[in-house]
Write an enzyme that holds these catalytic residues in place. Structure first.
Site, short mmCIF file in Angstrom:
data_model
loop_
_atom_site.label_atom_id
_atom_site.label_comp_id
_atom_site.label_asym_id
_atom_site.label_seq_id
_atom_site.Cartn_x
_atom_site.Cartn_y
_atom_site.Cartn_z
N CYS A 1 0.86 -1.60 15.61
CA CYS A 1 0.93 -1.33 14.17
C CYS A 1 0.46 -2.54 13.36
CB CYS A 1 2.36 -0.97 13.79
SG CYS A 1 2.55 -0.59 12.03
N CYS B 1 6.77 -6.38 7.69
CA CYS B 1 7.70 -5.69 8.59
C CYS B 1 8.11 -6.65 9.69
CB CYS B 1 7.02 -4.46 9.19
SG CYS B 1 8.13 -3.47 10.21
N GLU C 1 0.82 -1.20 0.00
CA GLU C 1 0.00 0.00 0.00
C GLU C 1 0.86 1.27 0.00
OE1 GLU C 1 -4.09 -1.47 2.00
OE2 GLU C 1 -2.55 -0.97 3.46
N CYS D 1 6.03 -4.01 16.30
CA CYS D 1 5.41 -3.01 17.19
C CYS D 1 3.96 -3.39 17.49
CB CYS D 1 5.47 -1.62 16.56
SG CYS D 1 7.15 -1.06 16.24
N SER E 1 11.46 7.65 8.40
CA SER E 1 11.06 7.34 9.76
C SER E 1 11.63 5.99 10.19
CB SER E 1 9.53 7.30 9.84
OG SER E 1 9.11 7.06 11.16
N CYS F 1 3.22 8.78 1.02
CA CYS F 1 3.75 7.90 2.06
C CYS F 1 4.09 6.56 1.40
CB CYS F 1 2.68 7.72 3.14
SG CYS F 1 3.16 6.60 4.47
N CYS G 1 -1.67 6.33 9.93
CA CYS G 1 -0.46 5.75 10.52
C CYS G 1 -0.76 4.42 11.19
CB CYS G 1 0.13 6.66 11.59
SG CYS G 1 0.55 8.27 10.99
N1 SAH Z 1 8.90 1.47 10.63
C1 SAH Z 1 9.06 2.91 10.57
C2 SAH Z 1 8.17 3.51 9.53
C3 SAH Z 1 6.70 3.51 9.88
S1 SAH Z 1 6.25 5.14 10.05
C4 SAH Z 1 8.86 3.48 11.96
O1 SAH Z 1 8.51 2.73 12.85
O2 SAH Z 1 9.12 4.66 12.16
C5 SAH Z 1 4.72 5.06 10.69
C6 SAH Z 1 4.57 5.84 11.97
O3 SAH Z 1 3.28 5.54 12.47
C7 SAH Z 1 5.57 5.39 13.02
O4 SAH Z 1 5.92 6.45 13.85
C8 SAH Z 1 4.75 4.40 13.79
O5 SAH Z 1 5.26 4.17 15.07
C9 SAH Z 1 3.41 5.06 13.79
N2 SAH Z 1 2.31 4.15 14.05
C10 SAH Z 1 2.29 2.81 13.90
N3 SAH Z 1 1.10 2.31 14.28
C11 SAH Z 1 0.35 3.36 14.65
C12 SAH Z 1 -0.98 3.50 15.11
N4 SAH Z 1 -1.76 2.42 15.28
N5 SAH Z 1 -1.42 4.73 15.40
C13 SAH Z 1 -0.64 5.81 15.21
N6 SAH Z 1 0.62 5.75 14.77
C14 SAH Z 1 1.12 4.53 14.51
#
Ligand code: SAH
Length: 340
Positions: free
Chosen positions: A117, A110, A90, A114, A189, A103, A331
């Site tokens: 996510c 991945c 996506e 986390c 990021s 984006c 996000c």
């Molecule tokens: N893997 C990288 C790139 C992803 S960026 C990273 O972790 O930075 C996407 C951003 O959205 C990251 O800051 C991630 O932590 C955040 N994110 C992930 N899941 C989310 C959620 N459920 N709600 C809000 N932000 C989230």
């Protein structure tokens, strides 16, 4: 077949020399691909027929198919691309008053795990190549007939876990003879892969680095982000300080606020203590609920309180606008898809 979009300009020159061509052809080809956004070698009309044939036989232009396109009520568009090997990823287009922001995903799946996510929910398949990352952008520009002005490496995947391809894609996107988007309009990021933050500092690319922080003590951060067990907060912050010293660039810290988890006054105080005096900015993200997710969104009132506390204590903080959550494009809501 080799993907011609995998080469940065210097590499393409070398590649052309290796097949007996003149290096200046690389600039002509770059122009066709990145500025004219052509979908076939036949359109490269200032190249001889013979060279076009040779290119056709040896390289692909890696043109993605659009499998699905969803539009949010706020104008955000989420693309599902067939990356031509049975996988799908996506990419999200956001419209701001200052232009279009894209984006991009960097991996199919991945590995970071986390807890909040959705990108982590399906098994990791592989890295995207630099040409595939660049094609995400070109495919959207072709579809919308627009020029994208900002690129954020915040889609599916951990950019610094696909380091070489991500850096190479930035070189192509940033090159004035390529897509020509200024480095300051490119953000990468990371969840905090410390050694590669040091490497990035040495690349001499002026892009913005964003760090997904989300908590200010190791116990809490590790419970949200397993990567913290490998690279705890002290090491991460030290890497950020060194990055700033080396590049003179302001770092952006992302902090997703989850109700009763990391959104109280103690957390705000912890953040002030951790970031005080650093050349940085905090981007607060109201956490987006995901399927089977353990975290709920903080109340608006709490989010504003949290922001105000940071601002009043010398940390510049803004709240990220939530775009595309009605189509699962916000996000943390992107996922890889399996076509088989
Ligand atoms: N893997 C990288 C790139 C992803 S960026 C990273 O972790 O930075 C996407 C951003 O959205 C990251 O800051 C991630 O932590 C955040 N994110 C992930 N899941 C989310 C959620 N459920 N709600 C809000 N932000 C989230």
């Amino acid at each position: 077949m080799k993907n011609i979009k995998d080469y940065n300009l210097e590499e393409l020159k070398q590649e052309l020399i290796s097949i007996g061509e003149k290096p200046f052809r690389a600039e002509q080809i770059f122009k066709w691909i990145y500025q004219e956004n052509v979908t076939s070698f036949d359109e490269m009309t200032n190249l001889s027929l013979e060279l076009r044939e040779k290119l056709k036989q040896n390289y692909t232009l890696c043109i993605f198919n659009i499998l699905r396109k969803q539009e949010s009520s706020d104008g955000t568009i989420k693309y599902l691309f067939d990356v031509l090997d049975g996988n799908a990823i996506e990419t999200v287009l956001m419209k701001y008053h200052h232009g279009y922001s894209l984006c991009v995903s960097t991996q199919i799946g991945c590995k970071m795990g986390c807890k909040f996510c959705a990108s982590t929910g399906i098994a990791f398949a592989r890295n995207l190549t630099s040409g595939e990352i660049v094609e995400e952008l070109l495919a959207v520009e072709r579809d919308q007939n627009i020029k994208i002005s900002n690129v954020v490496y915040m889609g599916i995947g951990e950019p610094l876990d696909n380091y070489d391809n991500v850096v190479n894609s930035i070189r192509i996107i940033n090159n004035p003879k390529g897509i020509n988007i200024g480095a300051r309009h490119i953000s990468v990021s990371t969840s905090g892969l410390v050694p590669n933050i040091y490497r990035l500092a040495e690349e001499n690319i002026q892009c913005t680095l964003s760090i997904s922080l989300h908590a200010t003590n190791n116990e809490k951060r590790s419970s949200m982000m397993p990567v913290n067990n490998r690279y705890p907060i002290e090491e991460l912050i030290q890497a950020c300080k060194d990055y700033i010293a080396k590049t003179n660039r302001r770092i952006s810290f992302e902090y997703a606020l989850a109700k009763d988890n990391n959104d109280n006054l103690e957390d705000a105080k912890g953040l002030v203590k951790l970031l005080k005096g650093m050349l940085c900015h905090v981007n607060l993200i109201p956490i987006n609920k995901i399927e089977n997710g353990a975290f709920d969104k903080s109340s608006n009132e709490n989010i504003i309180k949290f922001r105000d506390y940071l601002n009043e204590h010398g940390i510049v903080a803004t709240i990220r606008r939530e775009l595309g959550s009605d189509i699962d494009a916000a996000c943390g809501q992107l996922r890889r898809k399996n076509l088989q």
